[in-house]
Design a protein around this motif. Structure first.
Motif, PDB file in Angstrom:
ATOM      1  N   LEU A 145       0.852  -1.183   0.000  1.00 54.68           N
ATOM      2  CA  LEU A 145       0.000   0.000   0.000  1.00 54.68           C
ATOM      3  C   LEU A 145       0.886   1.229   0.000  1.00 54.68           C
ATOM      4  CD1 LEU A 145      -2.660   1.583   0.303  1.00 54.68           C
ATOM      5  CD2 LEU A 145      -2.450   1.270   2.774  1.00 54.68           C
ATOM      6  N   ILE A 146       0.712   2.072  -0.993  1.00 57.24           N
ATOM      7  CA  ILE A 146       1.393   3.358  -1.070  1.00 57.24           C
ATOM      8  C   ILE A 146       0.343   4.406  -0.741  1.00 57.24           C
ATOM      9  CG2 ILE A 146       2.637   4.995  -2.531  1.00 57.24           C
ATOM     10  CD1 ILE A 146       3.348   2.559  -4.354  1.00 57.24           C
ATOM     11  N   ASN A 147       0.585   5.191   0.295  1.00 54.28           N
ATOM     12  CA  ASN A 147      -0.362   6.223   0.716  1.00 54.28           C
ATOM     13  C   ASN A 147       0.332   7.570   0.575  1.00 54.28           C
ATOM     14  OD1 ASN A 147      -2.711   7.350   1.719  1.00 54.28           O
ATOM     15  ND2 ASN A 147      -2.007   7.215   3.821  1.00 54.28           N
ATOM     16  N   ILE A 148      -0.204   8.428  -0.264  1.00 51.39           N
ATOM     17  CA  ILE A 148       0.434   9.709  -0.553  1.00 51.39           C
ATOM     18  C   ILE A 148      -0.385  10.854   0.016  1.00 51.39           C
ATOM     19  CG2 ILE A 148       1.197  11.287  -2.370  1.00 51.39           C
ATOM     20  CD1 ILE A 148       1.598   8.803  -4.143  1.00 51.39           C
ATOM     21  N   ALA A 149       0.283  11.741   0.736  1.00 48.45           N
ATOM     22  CA  ALA A 149      -0.305  12.993   1.201  1.00 48.45           C
ATOM     23  C   ALA A 149       0.415  14.103   0.432  1.00 48.45           C
ATOM     24  CB  ALA A 149      -0.113  13.158   2.698  1.00 48.45           C
ATOM     25  N   MET A 150      -0.290  14.731  -0.504  1.00 46.44           N
ATOM     26  CA  MET A 150       0.341  15.711  -1.395  1.00 46.44           C
ATOM     27  C   MET A 150      -0.040  17.130  -1.019  1.00 46.44           C
ATOM     28  SD  MET A 150       2.254  16.685  -3.806  1.00 46.44           S
ATOM     29  CE  MET A 150       2.861  15.153  -4.448  1.00 46.44           C
ATOM     30  N   ASP A 151       0.958  17.972  -0.882  1.00 47.07           N
ATOM     31  CA  ASP A 151       0.756  19.399  -0.670  1.00 47.07           C
ATOM     32  C   ASP A 151       0.202  19.981  -1.976  1.00 47.07           C
ATOM     33  OD1 ASP A 151       1.003  22.174  -0.367  1.00 47.07           O
ATOM     34  OD2 ASP A 151       2.860  22.003   0.769  1.00 47.07           O
ATOM     35  N   GLU A 152      -0.927  20.663  -1.891  1.00 47.30           N
ATOM     36  CA  GLU A 152      -1.567  21.222  -3.081  1.00 47.30           C
ATOM     37  C   GLU A 152      -1.425  22.744  -3.165  1.00 47.30           C
ATOM     38  OE1 GLU A 152      -5.506  19.318  -2.560  1.00 47.30           O
ATOM     39  OE2 GLU A 152      -5.020  18.352  -4.459  1.00 47.30           O
ATOM     40  N   SER A 153      -0.465  23.311  -2.433  1.00 44.02           N
ATOM     41  CA  SER A 153      -0.235  24.747  -2.576  1.00 44.02           C
ATOM     42  C   SER A 153       0.431  25.002  -3.930  1.00 44.02           C
ATOM     43  CB  SER A 153       0.613  25.277  -1.415  1.00 44.02           C
ATOM     44  OG  SER A 153       1.851  24.613  -1.355  1.00 44.02           O
ATOM     45  N   GLY A 154       0.352  26.232  -4.390  1.00 45.27           N
ATOM     46  CA  GLY A 154       0.804  26.570  -5.742  1.00 45.27           C
ATOM     47  C   GLY A 154       2.257  26.263  -6.025  1.00 45.27           C
ATOM     48  N   SER A 155       3.095  26.301  -4.999  1.00 35.94           N
ATOM     49  CA  SER A 155       4.518  26.075  -5.224  1.00 35.94           C
ATOM     50  C   SER A 155       4.862  24.604  -5.448  1.00 35.94           C
ATOM     51  CB  SER A 155       5.323  26.611  -4.031  1.00 35.94           C
ATOM     52  OG  SER A 155       4.964  25.932  -2.854  1.00 35.94           O
ATOM     53  N   MET A 156       3.882  23.718  -5.389  1.00 35.76           N
ATOM     54  CA  MET A 156       4.161  22.286  -5.471  1.00 35.76           C
ATOM     55  C   MET A 156       3.901  21.662  -6.838  1.00 35.76           C
ATOM     56  SD  MET A 156       5.445  21.668  -2.585  1.00 35.76           S
ATOM     57  CE  MET A 156       5.507  19.900  -2.537  1.00 35.76           C
ATOM     58  N   SER A 157       3.603  22.435  -7.847  1.00 37.20           N
ATOM     59  CA  SER A 157       3.266  21.852  -9.151  1.00 37.20           C
ATOM     60  C   SER A 157       4.421  21.034  -9.728  1.00 37.20           C
ATOM     61  CB  SER A 157       2.814  22.923 -10.130  1.00 37.20           C
ATOM     62  OG  SER A 157       3.833  23.876 -10.335  1.00 37.20           O
ATOM     63  N   THR A 158       5.656  21.472  -9.558  1.00 39.78           N
ATOM     64  CA  THR A 158       6.796  20.708 -10.060  1.00 39.78           C
ATOM     65  C   THR A 158       6.905  19.374  -9.336  1.00 39.78           C
ATOM     66  OG1 THR A 158       7.973  22.742 -10.597  1.00 39.78           O
ATOM     67  CG2 THR A 158       9.305  20.745 -10.406  1.00 39.78           C
ATOM     68  N   GLU A 159       6.736  19.397  -8.018  1.00 44.09           N
ATOM     69  CA  GLU A 159       6.808  18.168  -7.229  1.00 44.09           C
ATOM     70  C   GLU A 159       5.656  17.222  -7.562  1.00 44.09           C
ATOM     71  OE1 GLU A 159       9.182  21.266  -5.161  1.00 44.09           O
ATOM     72  OE2 GLU A 159       7.245  21.229  -6.153  1.00 44.09           O
ATOM     73  N   GLN A 160       4.470  17.770  -7.785  1.00 39.31           N
ATOM     74  CA  GLN A 160       3.336  16.935  -8.175  1.00 39.31           C
ATOM     75  C   GLN A 160       3.619  16.237  -9.502  1.00 39.31           C
ATOM     76  OE1 GLN A 160      -0.207  19.325  -8.160  1.00 39.31           O
ATOM     77  NE2 GLN A 160      -0.062  19.757  -5.970  1.00 39.31           N
ATOM     78  N   ASN A 161       4.156  16.978 -10.463  1.00 35.83           N
ATOM     79  CA  ASN A 161       4.481  16.380 -11.769  1.00 35.83           C
ATOM     80  C   ASN A 161       5.552  15.305 -11.632  1.00 35.83           C
ATOM     81  OD1 ASN A 161       2.593  17.894 -13.166  1.00 35.83           O
ATOM     82  ND2 ASN A 161       4.028  19.554 -13.538  1.00 35.83           N
ATOM     83  N   PHE A 162       6.543  15.531 -10.767  1.00 34.54           N
ATOM     84  CA  PHE A 162       7.569  14.519 -10.528  1.00 34.54           C
ATOM     85  C   PHE A 162       6.937  13.237  -9.976  1.00 34.54           C
ATOM     86  CE2 PHE A 162      10.123  12.511  -7.166  1.00 34.54           C
ATOM     87  CZ  PHE A 162      11.101  11.926  -7.951  1.00 34.54           C
ATOM     88  N   MET A 163       6.025  13.389  -9.013  1.00 32.04           N
ATOM     89  CA  MET A 163       5.368  12.219  -8.431  1.00 32.04           C
ATOM     90  C   MET A 163       4.568  11.462  -9.488  1.00 32.04           C
ATOM     91  SD  MET A 163       6.206  11.935  -5.246  1.00 32.04           S
ATOM     92  CE  MET A 163       4.941  10.856  -4.586  1.00 32.04           C
ATOM     93  N   ILE A 164       3.800  12.199 -10.304  1.00 31.17           N
ATOM     94  CA  ILE A 164       2.939  11.586 -11.318  1.00 31.17           C
ATOM     95  C   ILE A 164       3.761  10.926 -12.420  1.00 31.17           C
ATOM     96  CG2 ILE A 164       1.269  12.099 -13.154  1.00 31.17           C
ATOM     97  CD1 ILE A 164       0.189  14.344 -11.233  1.00 31.17           C
TER      98      ILE A 164
END
Length: 137
Positions: free
Chosen positions: A45-64
């Motif tokens: 089980l992989i459980n992800i808690a992602m910060d959705e503030s505006g500065s995190m778009s690069t990190e979100q794309n890296f995760m995806i």
């Protein structure tokens, strides 16, 4: 059934308080740790808690694009041989200090090629607010 949990949290800590509306938490029966396990599948089980503030778009794309496919493919591959890889996704921080700070985006299964059966559990993350490099925060 052998049950393993691979917890992965990728979070950016901010000074804003996180407010969670208890009604948003999903009720359900608890796992009975005293019950006899009858299966033989190896599960992760992989459980992800992602910060959705505006500065995190690069990190979100890296995760995806990189981290999640890599983890799923590795766990399903010959090195680990997991029968099932489950992924659950949560987002927080899109709105400051409201009950909308947290959203459960759902759970899905990972496929051998690293893709998700329902990719919307991660592609529906939002990035609300201004952009900045994390080390400038």
């Amino acid at each position: 059934m052998k049950l393993s949990f691979l917890a992965f949290a990728f979070m950016h800590v901010t000074s804003a308080a996180v407010v969670v509306d208890p009604s948003l938490l999903e009720p359900g029966s608890k796992f009975n740790y005293d019950a006899t396990l009858t299966g033989n599948a190896k599960c992760a089980l992989i459980n992800i808690a992602m910060d959705e503030s505006g500065s995190m778009s690069t990190e979100q794309n890296f995760m995806i694009d990189d981290a999640i496919p890599g983890m799923v493919e590795k766990l399903k591959g010959s090195d680990f041989n997991y029968d099932h890889v489950f992924l659950c996704s949560n987002g927080f921080g899109a709105n400051i200090a409201t009950v909308n700070d947290y959203q459960h985006l759902g759970c899905t299964t990972g496929l051998a090629n690293g893709t998700l059966a329902d990719p919307t559990v991660v592609t529906n993350w939002v990035a609300t607010g201004g952009w900045e490099e994390g080390y400038h925060a």
